[in-house]
Write an enzyme that holds these catalytic residues in place. Structure first.
Site, PDB file in Angstrom:
ATOM      1  N   CYS A  12      -3.361  -1.862   0.264  1.00 14.91           N
ATOM      2  CA  CYS A  12      -2.713  -1.355   1.510  1.00 14.91           C
ATOM      3  C   CYS A  12      -2.456  -2.705   2.341  1.00 14.91           C
ATOM      4  O   CYS A  12      -3.336  -3.112   2.791  1.00 14.91           O
ATOM      5  CB  CYS A  12      -3.135  -0.281   2.205  1.00 14.91           C
ATOM      6  SG  CYS A  12      -2.174   0.094   3.674  1.00 14.91           S
ATOM      7  N   ALA A  13      -1.170  -3.172   2.562  1.00 14.37           N
ATOM      8  CA  ALA A  13      -1.008  -4.374   2.976  1.00 14.37           C
ATOM      9  C   ALA A  13      -1.440  -4.260   4.352  1.00 14.37           C
ATOM     10  O   ALA A  13      -1.642  -5.101   5.155  1.00 14.37           O
ATOM     11  CB  ALA A  13       0.481  -4.704   2.947  1.00 14.37           C
TER      12      ALA A  13
END
Length: 140
Positions: A12-13
């Site tokens: 997840c960025a």
């Protein structure tokens, strides 16, 4: 050194930016895969103290976005059962900071628990010329 237990969705960025922020503030971040965490019902529930059931859910989860799951129509027991079965639906990250459990990255709460001042936030997040200040929600 301040220690943060950080339950995330690997890859997840946004979680990556949040961890970078915590590390730049001098924290040691212990990463846990939220999707494989094996949290019990009571452990999970502790992260949601004082929050309405709807806020427990990630509004960007595909089943929530599509309407297949309607968090506002769920009671506490049903929501906990579903979140244990499908942890991708949980609002991320779950964190333990100074023995306090948090659901979601509320900048003000995180900063207060870690005793990070507004000026320190600006300096740590904007210290690199290649980073922009909006990489993480900055509130001053």
């Amino acid at each position: 050194m301040k220690i943060v237990l950080f339950y995330e969705k690997p890859g997840c960025a946004t979680n990556a930016k949040q961890k970078k922020y915590l590390r730049s503030a001098g924290c040691s971040v212990i990463e846990r895969n939220l999707l494989e965490s094996g949290l019990t019902l009571s452990e999970l529930k502790a992260f949601f103290a004082q929050m309405p059931v709807k806020a427990w859910f990630n509004p960007n989860a595909p089943k929530v976005k599509s309407g297949e799951v309607d968090p506002s129509a769920m009671n506490e027991a049903a929501a906990l059962e579903l979140l244990l079965l499908e942890p991708i639906l949980i609002k991320r990250p779950l964190m333990v900071i100074a023995n306090k459990k948090l659901c979601g990255f509320d900048q003000k709460k995180v900063d207060a628990l870690l005793d990070i001042t507004s000026q320190a936030r600006v300096e740590t997040v904007c210290s690199s010329a290649t980073e922009s200040c909006d990489a993480i929600h900055i509130t001053i």
